[in-house]
Design a protein around this motif. Structure first.
Motif: not given
Ligand SMILES: Cc1cc2nc3c(=O)[nH]c(=O)nc-3n(C[C@H](O)[C@H](O)[C@H](O)COP(=O)(O)OP(=O)(O)OC[C@H]3O[C@@H](n4cnc5c(N)ncnc54)[C@H](O)[C@@H]3O)c2cc1C
Length: 411
Positions: A396, A142, A150-151, A175-177, A144-145, A374-375, A384, A380, A227, A378, A371
């Motif tokens: 929101e 995948q 991310g979020s 973060w692409n697993s 995506f991120s 988050i994956g 939502n 949060e 990843f 998250t 972990s």
């Molecule tokens: C084990 C694992 C496997 C993964 N595998 C993949 C993969 O295969 N492919 C891929 O594309 N990605 C992958 N990811 C990435 C994952 O999808 C992102 O880490 C995740 O979506 C969070 O994005 P970020 O790390 O940029 O954190 P951020 O979005 O920067 O978030 C930081 C913090 O802010 C909080 N936050 C952000 N926005 C809001 C909001 N609107 N309201 C309240 N709180 C908020 C979050 O909850 C978090 O605590 C993986 C992550 C992990 C941990």
């Protein structure tokens, strides 16, 4: 003694009983029982070679299942499936729980991408890609991120510019697993920067060996490199590789994300038996507080099973789940954190020593307990989703929803 599988077996119809017997024969002939391997086996690898071997083992197991007709139960025959029923998947999972054979990472890709291809694929894409997906021949990651997305995934900036029958893609993912071992990726790109952020995204299927794709593994706190960062430099992708509509990729991504939340929540790994074993080993089974926490943990795993069955049955039938998959992921995530904390409460300071396999298991439970929160979105973000989709609460507040993506300030 009556086992949980015996109880389920008692309510089988004759057709289900005969299917269960076939599954048991397949598993007994092809896999060893979990009891034959150490209960303290870690779910991640500190060595890259071990991780690669496990990934390949998972693909080989998936191929065995495919060749024996023991997978893709609810998919049509022409797409490599069995034209079967959702209960077959349930029975397979009930029986397979006791066996070591597992498809590992690609099992999760199949659960994310399979229903998405069914919903959005052209006839040609479904006929070509689904059998290869289910047989483990094609391994998908995948993409995506991004470092700044991310979020708020819809803010992504990986750019795809059309050039005749191809898109030229430039950008970075993170973060692409398992991307270092996959031959194919499902990628979100920005095709129309002047449209609002959700409306200018396209879902592309790419070849990970195409010129311009560079994969760099990232090392985690546990020592594993699960990843990666993926850099894309003028990668040429045929327009025929779009899944869904050009600029309509957000809906396709939402389907993947909902399946991912259901898949993570319902992954079915049972930690309770290992926690109980740990309590026995440390002589804590008479400790009232530990007993109470073990009982709570056991109950949570049962509740997860029941919720997962309802949600995953709908996903297998390609129907709308009766409850939002976010709730399953949230509940499961909270349980994982409890497991790490309970393991440490039982083992005490031993949990940070990491001298033997038991201590390493406790340490890994503790370090890795967040972990999964988050994956796949998250905690949060899942809250939502629940607030908006299930409870009907107001969205929101946000200023950028209707702005053209190109006019949204970013660092
Ligand atoms: C084990 C694992 C496997 C993964 N595998 C993949 C993969 O295969 N492919 C891929 O594309 N990605 C992958 N990811 C990435 C994952 O999808 C992102 O880490 C995740 O979506 C969070 O994005 P970020 O790390 O940029 O954190 P951020 O979005 O920067 O978030 C930081 C913090 O802010 C909080 N936050 C952000 N926005 C809001 C909001 N609107 N309201 C309240 N709180 C908020 C979050 O909850 C978090 O605590 C993986 C992550 C992990 C941990």
């Amino acid at each position: 003694m009556t086992t949980p599988t015996d109880t389920q077996q008692a309510s089988d119809t004759p057709q289900q009983a005969s299917f269960r017997a076939a599954v048991r024969r397949f598993l007994a002939a092809n896999s060893e029982l979990k009891g034959a391997t150490s209960p303290w086996r870690l779910t991640f690898h500190a060595s890259a070679d071990d991780a690669r071997r496990d990934f390949e083992r998972g693909c080989a197991w998936q191929k065995k299942r495919y060749d024996a007709g023991m997978t893709a139960f609810t998919y049509p025959k022409e797409y490599g499936g069995q034209d079967g029923e959702a209960w077959q998947e349930r029975i397979y999972n009930e029986e397979a729980r006791d066996y070591a054979g597992s498809s590992g990472f690609i099992g999760s890709s199949i659960q994310m991408l399979g229903p998405t291809l069914m919903a959005y694929g052209t006839e040609e894409q479904k006929r070509e890609l689904l059998p290869r997906l289910h047989s483990g021949q094609d391994r998908w990651c995948q993409l995506f991120s991004e470092p700044g997305s991310g979020s708020d995934l819809a803010s992504l900036g990986c750019r795809a510019v059309r050039d005749g029958d191809e898109f030229v893609v430039t950008g970075q993912k993170v973060w692409n697993s398992a991307a270092q071992w996959c031959d194919h990726g499902f990628l979100l790109v920005r095709t129309s920067p002047d449209k609002p952020k959700h409306q200018g995204i396209t879902f592309l299927l790419i070849d990970m060996h195409a010129p311009g794709v560079e994969v760099r593994p990232l090392v985690q706190a546990t020592g594993a490199a699960h990843f990666n960062e993926v850099f894309l430099e003028e990668v040429r992708v045929p327009v025929a590789n779009v899944l869904g509509q050009i600029d309509g990729g957000w809906a396709v991504a939402r389907t993947v994300l909902a399946n991912e939340a259901a898949m993570i929540g319902g992954s079915g790994n049972k930690t309770f038996p290992v926690l109980r074993l740990l309590a026995e080993r440390y002589g804590r089974t008479d400790d009232a507080l530990i007993r109470q926490r073990l009982a709570e943990y056991f109950t949570r795993e049962k509740v997860i099973d029941l919720m997962a069955e309802r949600i995953l049955t709908a996903v297998r039938r390609r129907e709308k789940p009766p409850i939002d998959p976010s709730i399953l992921k949230l509940y499961m995530t909270a349980s994982r954190a409890r497991s790490g904390e309970l393991a440490t409460a039982i083992a005490g300071a031993d949990g940070v020593l990491m001298d033997d396999e038991v201590q390493r298991w406790v340490g890994a439970e503790l370090v890795g307990r967040y972990s999964v929160s988050i994956g796949g979105g998250t905690t949060e973000v899942q809250k939502n989703n629940l607030a908006e989709r299930a409870l009907g609460l107001p969205r929101e507040p946000g200023y950028d929803r209707d702005l053209p993506w190109s006019r949204i300030p970013r660092s």
